[in-house]
Design a protein around this motif. Structure first.
Motif, PDB file in Angstrom:
ATOM      1  N   ALA A 282      30.508 -12.029  -8.630  1.00 52.68           N
ATOM      2  CA  ALA A 282      29.153 -12.282  -8.131  1.00 52.68           C
ATOM      3  C   ALA A 282      28.520 -11.005  -7.581  1.00 52.68           C
ATOM      4  O   ALA A 282      27.340 -10.722  -7.822  1.00 52.68           O
ATOM      5  N   ALA A 283      29.332 -10.232  -6.855  1.00 51.88           N
ATOM      6  CA  ALA A 283      28.810  -8.978  -6.297  1.00 51.88           C
ATOM      7  C   ALA A 283      28.435  -8.014  -7.415  1.00 51.88           C
ATOM      8  O   ALA A 283      27.410  -7.310  -7.360  1.00 51.88           O
ATOM      9  N   GLU A 284      29.269  -7.975  -8.468  1.00 49.24           N
ATOM     10  CA  GLU A 284      29.006  -7.073  -9.593  1.00 49.24           C
ATOM     11  C   GLU A 284      27.758  -7.503 -10.365  1.00 49.24           C
ATOM     12  O   GLU A 284      26.978  -6.671 -10.816  1.00 49.24           O
ATOM     13  N   LEU A 285      27.554  -8.838 -10.454  1.00 55.51           N
ATOM     14  CA  LEU A 285      26.354  -9.338 -11.127  1.00 55.51           C
ATOM     15  C   LEU A 285      25.098  -8.914 -10.384  1.00 55.51           C
ATOM     16  O   LEU A 285      24.101  -8.478 -10.979  1.00 55.51           O
ATOM     17  N   GLU A 286      25.149  -9.028  -9.081  1.00 51.74           N
ATOM     18  CA  GLU A 286      23.989  -8.626  -8.279  1.00 51.74           C
ATOM     19  C   GLU A 286      23.722  -7.126  -8.404  1.00 51.74           C
ATOM     20  O   GLU A 286      22.571  -6.694  -8.528  1.00 51.74           O
ATOM     21  N   SER A 287      24.818  -6.340  -8.388  1.00 53.03           N
ATOM     22  CA  SER A 287      24.668  -4.884  -8.500  1.00 53.03           C
ATOM     23  C   SER A 287      24.045  -4.507  -9.843  1.00 53.03           C
ATOM     24  O   SER A 287      23.130  -3.675  -9.900  1.00 53.03           O
ATOM     25  N   ASN A 288      24.546  -5.124 -10.922  1.00 55.32           N
ATOM     26  CA  ASN A 288      23.998  -4.822 -12.244  1.00 55.32           C
ATOM     27  C   ASN A 288      22.550  -5.262 -12.365  1.00 55.32           C
ATOM     28  O   ASN A 288      21.726  -4.586 -12.988  1.00 55.32           O
ATOM     29  N   ASP A 291      20.442  -2.747 -10.857  1.00 59.64           N
ATOM     30  CA  ASP A 291      20.359  -1.499 -11.624  1.00 59.64           C
ATOM     31  C   ASP A 291      19.428  -1.630 -12.828  1.00 59.64           C
ATOM     32  O   ASP A 291      18.847  -0.628 -13.274  1.00 59.64           O
ATOM     33  N   VAL A 292      19.345  -2.835 -13.401  1.00 55.36           N
ATOM     34  CA  VAL A 292      18.520  -3.028 -14.589  1.00 55.36           C
ATOM     35  C   VAL A 292      17.061  -3.176 -14.177  1.00 55.36           C
ATOM     36  O   VAL A 292      16.735  -4.023 -13.336  1.00 55.36           O
ATOM     37  N   GLU A 293      16.243  -2.324 -14.780  1.00 50.86           N
ATOM     38  CA  GLU A 293      14.810  -2.453 -14.523  1.00 50.86           C
ATOM     39  C   GLU A 293      14.040  -2.026 -15.764  1.00 50.86           C
ATOM     40  O   GLU A 293      14.501  -1.196 -16.552  1.00 50.86           O
ATOM     41  N   TYR A 294      12.949  -2.593 -15.977  1.00 49.90           N
ATOM     42  CA  TYR A 294      12.098  -2.268 -17.113  1.00 49.90           C
ATOM     43  C   TYR A 294      11.435  -0.934 -16.830  1.00 49.90           C
ATOM     44  O   TYR A 294      10.698  -0.775 -15.858  1.00 49.90           O
ATOM     45  N   ASN A 295      11.735   0.086 -17.729  1.00 49.36           N
ATOM     46  CA  ASN A 295      11.204   1.442 -17.542  1.00 49.36           C
ATOM     47  C   ASN A 295      10.538   1.876 -18.839  1.00 49.36           C
ATOM     48  O   ASN A 295      11.192   2.457 -19.719  1.00 49.36           O
ATOM     49  N   PRO A 296       9.275   1.585 -19.030  1.00 49.25           N
ATOM     50  CA  PRO A 296       8.604   1.921 -20.292  1.00 49.25           C
ATOM     51  C   PRO A 296       8.612   3.414 -20.595  1.00 49.25           C
ATOM     52  O   PRO A 296       8.683   3.827 -21.753  1.00 49.25           O
ATOM     53  N   HIS A 297       8.579   4.248 -19.548  1.00 47.99           N
ATOM     54  CA  HIS A 297       8.589   5.696 -19.787  1.00 47.99           C
ATOM     55  C   HIS A 297       9.928   6.143 -20.381  1.00 47.99           C
ATOM     56  O   HIS A 297       9.974   6.908 -21.353  1.00 47.99           O
ATOM     57  N   ARG A 298      11.040   5.606 -19.792  1.00 47.46           N
ATOM     58  CA  ARG A 298      12.358   5.972 -20.322  1.00 47.46           C
ATOM     59  C   ARG A 298      12.550   5.403 -21.731  1.00 47.46           C
ATOM     60  O   ARG A 298      13.107   6.065 -22.604  1.00 47.46           O
TER      61      ARG A 298
END
Length: 557
Positions: A282-288, A291-298
C-alpha cells in the motif's frame, strides 16, 4: 606400368582380361575393331568423365580395372597424402559405371574421387592420340618441353608461388584504388552521416527506456488513478472495510483464542505476515501514484527523441540503436581509411613493386635456363629427325623475352620453328609441317623428354599417321628405345614395320554373335604374328611373299 587390364561390359567389349609387359608392345587390328574402345576404357581409369551410353547395351554394370606395377617408381607420397593403402609395388585402380549413370572409383579398394584418379593417372600413363599433335600449336606445350629438359621444376614452382602473390597484391591494389576513388567521391556525404550520428550521442539501451517512458507519460492519469484506487482499497476506507483493517480484526480474533486453541498462533502469524506485506504494498502504491504525473513537456521531449531515432533507423535501414552505433563505427573507420588512403596506397604500390621485382628475378633465371637448353633441344631434335626421312630438316627453338609481360610461367614466349627443306623460311611447326612430319616431330619430342618424365606407361595411338616404309621402322626403333628405359610403351598401329618391332603383339578383332557384335583382344604367338603382319602387308588374302616378308620383318627386331 600396366600389368593387367580387365574390362567388363564396356561398348563392344563384354569381357576382357589381358596381361601387358614392360618394354615395347604393339596393338593391331582392322579399323573399327575396337582399338579406340580400349583407349577409352583406360581413359576412364585416368579420371575422364563417364557416359552411361558407353556401357554395353543391356548391361546393368560396367567395370574397368587395371593392376599397375609401381615398384620402380617413387609414388609413395601420393598414397600417403591421400590415405590410400600401398605396399610399395602394386596399385589397383577400378572404375564402375551403372546403367543409371552413377560412377564409382577405387584405388587399392578405397573409394577415390575423379580428381584423385586424374592426379595419379598423370603419373602413371601418357596417352598420345592423334589429336594431341595439335599441342604443337600451343605455346605453353612448347614452353613446357624446355622446362622439362631444363629440369628446373623447383625454380618454376618458386616462380609460380611468387607470381600468385604478385597477382594477388595487384588485385588488392586495384580494389583499394577503386574503393578509394568511390569513397572520396562520397566523402562529404559520409562525413555528414558520421556527424549526424555522432551529434545525437546515441546510447545502446536508450530506445527501450524512452519507449517505456512514453507509454507511462501517455497514460499518466489512468495509471495514477489505478494506483490510488488500489492503495485506498488496502488501507484508507472510512468505515473500516479496507483490506488492512479487516486483516487486523482477524488477527485480533485469533490472538484472543490462542490460549485455548493452539493452532490459532500459527494462523495468526501467517495473517500477520500478510498484513505486513500488504501494508508495504500500500505504501509503495501511494509512492508510485505520487511519482506519476502528466507532463506534456517531457512527453514532447520523449516523442521528439524517439522520432529522431526512428528517422535515423529508417534512413539507414536498421531496426535498433545498436545497429546505428555499429554503422557509425563502420563509417568512422571508412572515413579514417579515406584520410589515410594515400599512405595505404603507397604501401600497396611498394608491395606490388617488391613482388614484381621478385617475379622478374625468378623469371630471368627461368629464361636463362630455357635459352640454354633451347640449343640442346634444337641439336637433339635435328639428330632425331634426320633419320626419320628429313635429311634437310631445320628445327629451331625461338625464345622471345618480354620482361614487361609476366605470365604464370615467366616472361618467355617459346615457338618451335620448322622447315623440312633446305630452302625457305622457318615457320611454326603447326603452320608448315604435314601430318606425317608433325607425327615424327611429336615422337621425337616424346623420346627427348622420356628420360626426364618418369612415366611408367606411354601409349601411342596411331602416331604413325602419314608415314610408311623405312620411316615407320625408324619410328618404331625410337619407341623401342623409349621402352628400354624402365618403361612400358604401347603402340596402336596399322603399319607392319612398327608391328614387327614390338616385343609383344596384341590383336584386336570383332566377332558377330546371334544378338551382338563383340570386340576382343588377344596376345599373338610367333606364328600368329607372322600371319597378322602378312595380312597388314597384303590384305585379306595371304600370299607366300607376304608371309616371307613378315618373317623377314620379325627377324629384324
Amino acid at each position: 606400368m600396366i600389368r593387367h587390364l580387365h574390362i567388363e561390359n564396356y561398348a563392344l567389349i563384354e569381357h576382357l582380361d589381358i596381361e601387358f609387359h614392360p618394354g615395347f608392345s604393339v596393338i593391331t587390328g582392322e579399323t573399327g575393331a575396337g582399338k579406340s574402345i580400349i583407349i577409352g576404357a583406360i581413359g576412364l581409369l585416368l579420371g575422364q568423365r563417364a557416359d552411361s551410353k558407353a556401357m554395353k547395351p543391356g548391361a546393368s554394370r560396367c567395370v574397368i580395372e587395371s593392376t599397375f606395377d609401381l615398384s620402380a617408381y617413387q609414388l609413395d607420397s601420393f598414397f600417403s597424402e591421400n590415405d590410400f593403402d600401398f605396399d610399395g609395388t602394386e596399385c589397383i585402380i577400378r572404375r564402375e559405371l551403372t546403367a543409371s549413370g552413377k560412377s564409382r572409383a577405387f584405388i587399392n579398394d578405397t573409394p577415390a574421387s575423379l580428381a584423385q584418379l586424374k592426379e595419379i593417372g598423370e603419373q602413371l600413363i601418357d596417352v598420345h592420340s592423334q589429336h594431341k599433335n595439335l599441342l604443337l600449336g600451343k605455346e605453353d606445350f612448347q614452353l613446357n618441353i624446355l622446362d622439362i629438359v631444363a629440369n628446373h621444376q623447383a625454380l618454376l614452382d618458386e616462380y609460380k608461388d611468387a607470381y600468385r602473390a604478385y597477382k594477388a597484391s595487384v588485385r588488392e591494389l586495384e580494389s583499394v584504388q577503386e574503393e578509394t576513388k568511390r569513397s572520396k567521391e562520397d566523402e562529404d556525404y559520409l562525413r555528414f552521416q558520421v556527424e549526424q550520428l555522432a551529434n545525437e550521442n546515441l546510447q545502446e539501451d536508450e530506445q527501450a527506456e524512452l519507449e517505456a517512458e512514453q507509454e507511462t507519460l501517455e497514460h499518466a492519469e489512468d495509471i495514477k488513478s489505478a494506483l490510488y484506487m488500489a492503495a485506498n482499497l488496502l488501507q484508507s476506507s472510512t468505515d473500516g472495510t479496507d483490506a488492512l483493517s479487516l486483516l487486523k480484526q482477524g488477527l485480533s480474533a485469533l490472538q484472543s483464542i490462542s490460549s485455548v486453541f493452539t493452532v490459532a498462533d500459527e494462523l495468526a502469524e501467517r495473517i500477520d505476515s500478510c498484513y505486513i506485506e500488504l501494508k508495504d504494498v500500500a505504501a509503495e502504491l501511494e509512492s508510485n501514484a505520487e511519482d506519476v504525473e502528466y507532463n506534456p513537456h517531457r512527453l514532447e521531449q520523449v516523442n521528439e527523441r524517439l522520432n529522431t531515432i526512428y528517422s535515423l533507423q529508417k534512413k539507414h535501414g536498421v531496426d535498433t540503436v545498436g545497429e546505428l552505433l555499429a554503422l557509425q563505427e563502420a563509417l568512422e573507420e571508412k572515413l579514417m581509411r579515406i584520410t589515410n588512403s594515400d599512405e595505404m596506397l603507397e604501401e600497396l604500390r611498394q608491395k606490388v613493386d617488391t613482388l614484381q621485382k621478385q617475379c622478374v628475378q625468378l623469371a630471368e633465371r627461368l629464361s636463362k635456363g630455357r635459352v640454354k637448353v633451347a640449343k640442346q633441344v634444337e641439336q637433339e631434335m635435328q639428330e632425331r629427325l634426320l633419320p626419320l626421312g628429313m635429311p634437310n630438316v631445320q628445327f629451331k627453338c625461338s625464345v622471345t623475352v618480354h620482361p614487361s609481360e609476366l605470365t604464370s610461367t615467366g616472361y618467355d614466349q617459346v615457338l618451335f620453328l620448322f622447315n623440312a627443306n633446305k630452302s625457305g623460311d622457318l615457320k611454326p611447326v603447326s603452320q608448315i609441317a604435314s601430318g606425317g612430319e608433325i607425327a615424327r616431330v611429336m615422337l621425337s619430342l616424346k623420346a627427348l623428354i622420356a628420360g626426364a618424365v618418369k612415366l611408367p606407361t606411354i601409349i601411342f595411338d596411331e602416331i604413325d599417321t602419314g608415314v610408311s616404309g623405312s620411316i615407320a621402322e625408324k619410328m618404331a626403333r625410337i619407341m623401342q628405345e623409349i621402352g628400354q628405359q624402365e618403361r612400358q610403351v604401347i603402340s596402336i598401329t596399322h603399319l607392319p614395320q612398327i608391328a614387327a618391332l614390338g616385343a609383344h603383339h596384341y590383336r584386336v578383332y570383332k566377332e558377330d554373335t546371334e544378338d551382338a557384335t563383340l570386340s576382343h583382344i588377344v596376345p599373338l604367338t610367333e606364328e600368329q604374328r607372322v600371319e597378322e603382319i602378312a595380312h597388314m602387308l597384303s590384305g585379306e588374302k595371304l600370299t607366300q611373299a607376304a608371309l616371307d616378308n613378315a618373317r623377314s620383318l620379325l627377324e629384324n627386331q
